[in-house]
Design a protein around this motif. Sequence first.
Motif, PDB file in Angstrom:
ATOM      1  N   LEU A  84     -27.787  17.099 -17.521  1.00 18.39           N
ATOM      2  CA  LEU A  84     -26.675  16.182 -17.289  1.00 18.39           C
ATOM      3  C   LEU A  84     -26.406  15.388 -18.557  1.00 18.39           C
ATOM      4  N   THR A  85     -25.138  15.363 -18.984  1.00 20.23           N
ATOM      5  CA  THR A  85     -24.749  14.659 -20.202  1.00 20.23           C
ATOM      6  C   THR A  85     -23.760  13.565 -19.857  1.00 20.23           C
ATOM      7  N   LEU A  86     -24.122  12.343 -20.208  1.00 25.35           N
ATOM      8  CA  LEU A  86     -23.283  11.173 -19.988  1.00 25.35           C
ATOM      9  C   LEU A  86     -23.176  10.438 -21.313  1.00 25.35           C
ATOM     10  N   ASP A  87     -21.954  10.311 -21.812  1.00 20.99           N
ATOM     11  CA  ASP A  87     -21.737   9.775 -23.161  1.00 20.99           C
ATOM     12  C   ASP A  87     -22.518  10.631 -24.151  1.00 20.99           C
ATOM     13  N   SER A  88     -23.410  10.025 -24.934  1.00 19.81           N
ATOM     14  CA  SER A  88     -24.157  10.787 -25.932  1.00 19.81           C
ATOM     15  C   SER A  88     -25.578  11.087 -25.493  1.00 19.81           C
ATOM     16  N   ALA A  89     -25.923  10.763 -24.251  1.00 19.20           N
ATOM     17  CA  ALA A  89     -27.278  10.972 -23.750  1.00 19.20           C
ATOM     18  C   ALA A  89     -27.317  12.136 -22.781  1.00 19.20           C
ATOM     19  N   SER A  90     -28.460  12.824 -22.743  1.00 22.04           N
ATOM     20  CA  SER A  90     -28.644  13.946 -21.837  1.00 22.04           C
ATOM     21  C   SER A  90     -29.986  13.820 -21.137  1.00 22.04           C
ATOM     22  N   THR A 303     -14.746  19.774 -11.716  1.00 19.48           N
ATOM     23  CA  THR A 303     -14.660  21.186 -12.061  1.00 19.48           C
ATOM     24  C   THR A 303     -15.913  21.856 -11.521  1.00 19.48           C
ATOM     25  N   LEU A 304     -15.743  23.005 -10.829  1.00 23.77           N
ATOM     26  CA  LEU A 304     -16.859  23.676 -10.177  1.00 23.77           C
ATOM     27  C   LEU A 304     -17.211  24.971 -10.893  1.00 23.77           C
ATOM     28  N   ASP A 305     -18.468  25.398 -10.746  1.00 22.41           N
ATOM     29  CA  ASP A 305     -18.859  26.696 -11.285  1.00 22.41           C
ATOM     30  C   ASP A 305     -18.635  27.770 -10.226  1.00 22.41           C
ATOM     31  N   GLU A 306     -19.068  29.000 -10.520  1.00 20.75           N
ATOM     32  CA  GLU A 306     -18.792  30.118  -9.617  1.00 20.75           C
ATOM     33  C   GLU A 306     -19.532  30.003  -8.287  1.00 20.75           C
ATOM     34  N   ARG A 307     -20.530  29.137  -8.219  1.00 23.99           N
ATOM     35  CA  ARG A 307     -21.268  28.952  -6.967  1.00 23.99           C
ATOM     36  C   ARG A 307     -20.786  27.734  -6.184  1.00 23.99           C
ATOM     37  N   GLY A 308     -19.796  27.058  -6.694  1.00 26.52           N
ATOM     38  CA  GLY A 308     -19.250  25.913  -5.989  1.00 26.52           C
ATOM     39  C   GLY A 308     -19.944  24.604  -6.264  1.00 26.52           C
ATOM     40  N   ASN A 309     -20.821  24.548  -7.265  1.00 31.95           N
ATOM     41  CA  ASN A 309     -21.467  23.303  -7.663  1.00 31.95           C
ATOM     42  C   ASN A 309     -20.695  22.670  -8.814  1.00 31.95           C
ATOM     43  N   TRP A 310     -20.651  21.350  -8.835  1.00 30.38           N
ATOM     44  CA  TRP A 310     -19.835  20.708  -9.868  1.00 30.38           C
ATOM     45  C   TRP A 310     -20.548  20.727 -11.221  1.00 30.38           C
ATOM     46  N   ILE A 311     -19.770  21.002 -12.264  1.00 29.34           N
ATOM     47  CA  ILE A 311     -20.286  21.022 -13.631  1.00 29.34           C
ATOM     48  C   ILE A 311     -19.564  19.995 -14.518  1.00 29.34           C
ATOM     49  N   GLU A 312     -18.517  19.378 -13.971  1.00 31.76           N
ATOM     50  CA  GLU A 312     -17.855  18.284 -14.684  1.00 31.76           C
ATOM     51  C   GLU A 312     -17.302  17.305 -13.651  1.00 31.76           C
ATOM     52  N   ARG A 313     -17.576  16.045 -13.864  1.00 35.74           N
ATOM     53  CA  ARG A 313     -17.051  15.005 -12.989  1.00 35.74           C
ATOM     54  C   ARG A 313     -16.269  14.005 -13.829  1.00 35.74           C
ATOM     55  N   ARG A 314     -15.001  13.816 -13.468  1.00 37.33           N
ATOM     56  CA  ARG A 314     -14.123  12.901 -14.206  1.00 37.33           C
ATOM     57  C   ARG A 314     -13.856  11.669 -13.341  1.00 37.33           C
ATOM     58  N   PRO A 329      -8.564   6.099 -17.320  1.00 37.52           N
ATOM     59  CA  PRO A 329      -9.673   7.046 -17.504  1.00 37.52           C
ATOM     60  C   PRO A 329     -11.017   6.331 -17.545  1.00 37.52           C
ATOM     61  N   GLY A 330     -12.010   6.942 -16.902  1.00 38.57           N
ATOM     62  CA  GLY A 330     -13.366   6.404 -16.903  1.00 38.57           C
ATOM     63  C   GLY A 330     -14.336   7.385 -17.534  1.00 38.57           C
ATOM     64  N   ALA A 331     -15.569   7.387 -17.047  1.00 38.17           N
ATOM     65  CA  ALA A 331     -16.610   8.227 -17.628  1.00 38.17           C
ATOM     66  C   ALA A 331     -16.388   9.698 -17.293  1.00 38.17           C
ATOM     67  N   ARG A 332     -16.806  10.553 -18.194  1.00 35.89           N
ATOM     68  CA  ARG A 332     -16.764  12.003 -18.003  1.00 35.89           C
ATOM     69  C   ARG A 332     -18.195  12.520 -18.101  1.00 35.89           C
ATOM     70  N   ILE A 333     -18.645  13.192 -17.057  1.00 32.94           N
ATOM     71  CA  ILE A 333     -20.029  13.657 -16.984  1.00 32.94           C
ATOM     72  C   ILE A 333     -20.048  15.173 -16.906  1.00 32.94           C
ATOM     73  N   ILE A 334     -20.892  15.785 -17.733  1.00 35.26           N
ATOM     74  CA  ILE A 334     -21.001  17.233 -17.800  1.00 35.26           C
ATOM     75  C   ILE A 334     -22.384  17.656 -17.263  1.00 35.26           C
ATOM     76  N   ARG A 335     -22.409  18.703 -16.446  1.00 34.05           N
ATOM     77  CA  ARG A 335     -23.666  19.299 -16.002  1.00 34.05           C
ATOM     78  C   ARG A 335     -23.716  20.766 -16.402  1.00 34.05           C
ATOM     79  N   THR A 336     -24.816  21.158 -17.023  1.00 28.88           N
ATOM     80  CA  THR A 336     -25.070  22.567 -17.333  1.00 28.88           C
ATOM     81  C   THR A 336     -26.144  23.041 -16.362  1.00 28.88           C
ATOM     82  N   ILE A 337     -25.803  24.043 -15.536  1.00 34.22           N
ATOM     83  CA  ILE A 337     -26.700  24.524 -14.496  1.00 34.22           C
ATOM     84  C   ILE A 337     -27.071  25.974 -14.800  1.00 34.22           C
TER      85      ILE A 337
END
Length: 342
Positions: A84-90, A303-314, A329-337
């Motif tokens: 999980l990446t939030l701002d510059s931290a993971s 934004t969801l991946d092919e399994r229906g899990n979220w990989i980006e939350r805006r 606009p607020g925080a943007r969070i990225i998940r790599t699964i």
Amino acid sequence: MKFSVIPLVWMMLLGLFPLAGEEIINTEPPEESEVSGDEPVFFPIYALLSALDAPDIRWQPDWPVAMPPDAFVVENGRPRSITLTLDSASWRVTRNRDELFTDFPFLFQGNFIQVRRVLGASGNIQELIIEDTDRPWNIEFLDGDDPALLVMRITQGEEVFFGVVQNALTGDMETWYDRNGNPLAVCTYLFNRPGSGILTMQNQYTDGEIQIEQHQNSFGNISEINSPLGRFSAGYTKDGRPRYWERRLLRPMPADVEGEEPVLSEFHQSYAFQWNEGGFLVRLTGTPGPDETDPVDFRYDYTLDERGNWIERREIRMIPRFGILVPSPGARIIRTIEYGED
């Protein structure tokens, strides 16, 4: 040794020794003054070991507001890793083929920090590494003759300590020693009933003691935490997702007279979570934070991946302006699964 008695909530206790201030997610390395000095940093290793036995990393009421309550939860599949990446931290959660955590985040001095578990060929734990950009902690587990004792060598840079955990029927005790065998700090864990308990910690460098009490509801969710940081409580849906959230924070305020100790002031926050039928958080409403003026009204898009899990939350923040709510606009969070074999 058995460490599954206290649930994952004890991860938060690692952030309370020494006592931290307001909970934040700090994406910058700590200043030198925060990680070094005359006083050693003590934290309950028992809490860290208990977290390793938890089946998942679930939200609990002491988490910072900025961290998603479903940060490391997926609705479909069993991932091998989530980053999980939030701002510059993971932060990352990784499991091996036996479904054991090899990487996971926990709260330390008020911030999420990474821990890595090193396993031996037979699957036994050999070492825990608490990652830090400048001064990582290494906790090495030593072989001993007494099965009721767990002995560890704890190092940070050139500092060397030893820790011993003793099991008992009503509660357990953890003691820290310096390299010469002199006792420095003691943690005691008293279990009132399954899912509830009290942790008390004392050390020779500070007066008094630090005590934390936690409770679970009948479904195993963390319902309340009382600590020197304040009181945190939550209500949950039937699916175990947080629904209502209360935070009564204790914040130090400047003393009226120069030279006197700061006084603690209570600051109250309340939040409500709204989830859709698919299990996604769609809205968070609540009172403003200690240094904010606008009420909290956050909406979320995914934004969801092919399994229906979220990989980006805006995050979309609804701000009251000109008598209406204006989206911003607020925080943007990225998940790599990464998934394992089905």
